[in-house]
Scaffold this active site. Structure first.
Site, mmCIF file in Angstrom:
data_model
loop_
_atom_site.group_PDB
_atom_site.id
_atom_site.type_symbol
_atom_site.label_atom_id
_atom_site.label_comp_id
_atom_site.label_asym_id
_atom_site.label_seq_id
_atom_site.Cartn_x
_atom_site.Cartn_y
_atom_site.Cartn_z
ATOM 1 N N THR A 127 0.812 -1.213 0.000
ATOM 2 C CA THR A 127 0.000 0.000 0.000
ATOM 3 C C THR A 127 0.847 1.265 0.000
ATOM 4 O OG1 THR A 127 -1.729 -1.180 1.198
ATOM 5 C CG2 THR A 127 -1.846 1.223 1.197
ATOM 6 N N SER A 133 -5.746 -0.858 -3.078
ATOM 7 C CA SER A 133 -6.031 -2.124 -3.750
ATOM 8 C C SER A 133 -5.662 -2.101 -5.232
ATOM 9 C CB SER A 133 -7.515 -2.462 -3.604
ATOM 10 O OG SER A 133 -7.878 -2.580 -2.243
ATOM 11 N N GLN A 242 -5.019 -17.427 0.207
ATOM 12 C CA GLN A 242 -4.729 -17.835 1.584
ATOM 13 C C GLN A 242 -4.814 -16.655 2.543
ATOM 14 O OE1 GLN A 242 -1.987 -20.960 2.812
ATOM 15 N NE2 GLN A 242 -0.734 -19.420 3.838
ATOM 16 N N GLU A 243 -4.301 -15.497 2.122
ATOM 17 C CA GLU A 243 -4.378 -14.315 2.981
ATOM 18 C C GLU A 243 -5.833 -13.979 3.302
ATOM 19 O OE1 GLU A 243 -3.296 -9.523 2.939
ATOM 20 O OE2 GLU A 243 -2.526 -10.824 1.362
ATOM 21 N N GLY A 364 -6.379 -6.634 3.247
ATOM 22 C CA GLY A 364 -6.486 -7.856 2.458
ATOM 23 C C GLY A 364 -7.417 -7.715 1.267
#
Length: 380
Positions: A127, A133, A242-243, A364
């Site tokens: 970030t 994002s 997975q995160e 995330g």
């Protein structure tokens, strides 16, 4: 409903995690909240207890258990204990897979032993002040100077940013490449030109050091390129499932924990001469939250099973992430309301859970980004 995804080995690990939290974390947590960071020693203690690098092969000092269910146990127990400040999940479940799947043999020997022992604390820097994002908006750049990369730029909202010894930096290595022109560079503590800004003052997770990072003409050795040049986009997309699942696991665990402590509160608290639990509105609130948690738990556990077997895709991980974290946020608000004025007091667990959990729908990948991923998969 009885959960069926864990074996006795996982439950034994759960008991180890609980003992660690009781002995090494909870007695110090209020001080860490005031100071804005955990002690470095607790990371080393976690390493000695076998809580770091669980999925890392034993030859590099890890546990050799490439089974996400161990990470799920850690996420659940840390959430229920109300101790998100010690970001072991970030270290194990987010950064660990980059190092084990992308690092060269030389890099693994150099970085993984410290990763597993707790001597090396890690962070990942994506970030930026002007890019969240949207990877195409990343402006941090790395210029190829022959025997090294020359790194310039800044990052913000970096978890473990103050304590980190090893930072995976997403940088632009091909200016005209858009999201496909990004690479992963590993910057180590003490590298000239690498500076940390302030420890950011957040509304929750006070003991989780979150920092600004600055890179001014940082000479990153060529051997610190992680994965392929200009391959960061693919690498990041590969690991995000997975995160996001790990965040979802914490989300449903947080909602369930809030429901439990609120049930205890309304059973013991009286209003109008009788326990709150005898009021129909309160019973309906508890019934709704319990049902939502049960349904969400079934879906998240199924996602865990699919991930362990290698079948979880980005769409279902996104579904789990946005639904479980929005449920956690909604449950925290409803449970705080049922606590009345006491719910607004910082010493009550529901108050801290309300502020600590608010970030869940943001990091995330925001809820809106998750919906975009799902919608695009269904309509394109």
């Amino acid at each position: 409903m009885k959960r069926k995804i864990f074996t006795e080995d996982h439950e034994a690990f759960r008991r180890t995690v609980r003992a660690f939290l009781e002995r090494e974390v909870l007695p110090h947590y209020e001080r860490w909240e005031r100071e804005g960071a955990v002690d470095r020693e607790v990371w080393r203690t976690a390493g000695r207890q076998g809580l770091l690098g669980v999925a890392v092969p034993e030859e590099y000092g890890g546990g050799g258990q490439d089974d996400f269910r161990y990470g799920a146990v850690l996420a659940e127990e840390f959430t229920k204990a109300g101790t998100p400040g010690l970001a072991i999940g970030l270290h194990n479940d987010v950064i660990g897979p980059y190092l084990t799947s992308l690092a060269t043999e030389e890099q693994k020997k150099r970085w993984l032993p410290g990763f597993c022992s707790g001597e090396t604390i890690t962070a990942i820097a994506m970030t930026e002040p002007g890019a969240g994002s949207d990877l195409q908006g990343i402006r941090t750049s790395a210029e190829d100077r022959g025997d090294h990369w020359l790194l310039n730029g800044s990052k913000t909202f970096i978890s473990n940013g103050i304590l980190a010894d090893l930072v995976i930096v997403v940088a632009r290595t091909t200016p005209e490449g858009g999201a496909k022109g990004l690479s992963l560079l590993v910057v180590e503590r003490g590298t000239a030109g690498f500076e940390r800004g302030r420890n950011l003052d957040k509304i929750g997770q006070k003991s989780q050091d979150t920092a600004e990072l600055f890179f001014h003409d940082v000479r990153v050795p060529k051997e610190n390129l992680l994965g392929e040049r200009d391959g960061a986009f693919v690498h990041l997309m590969t690991q995000l499932a997975q995160e996001r699942l790990a965040i979802a696991v914490a989300g449903i665990a947080g909602a369930e924990h809030l429901l439990r402590i609120t049930r205890e509160y309304v059973t013991g608290r009286e209003a109008f001469g009788r326990p709150l639990a005898r009021l129909q509105h309160v019973r309906f609130e508890i019934a709704e939250m319990a049902t939502e948690c049960a349904v969400t738990r079934a879906f998240v556990d199924r996602c865990i099973e699919d991930h362990v077997s290698g079948e979880l895709d980005a769409v279902h991980a996104s579904m789990a992430k946005w639904w479980a974290t929005e449920l956690q946020k909604r449950t925290a608000d409803r449970c705080l309301q049922l606590h009345g004025g006491y719910g607004y007091m910082s010493e009550y667990p529901v108050a801290r859970a309300f502020t600590d959990g608010r970030i869940q729908t943001i990091y995330g990948g925001t809820t809106e980004i998750m919906k975009e991923i799902i919608g695009r998969s269904l309509l394109s």
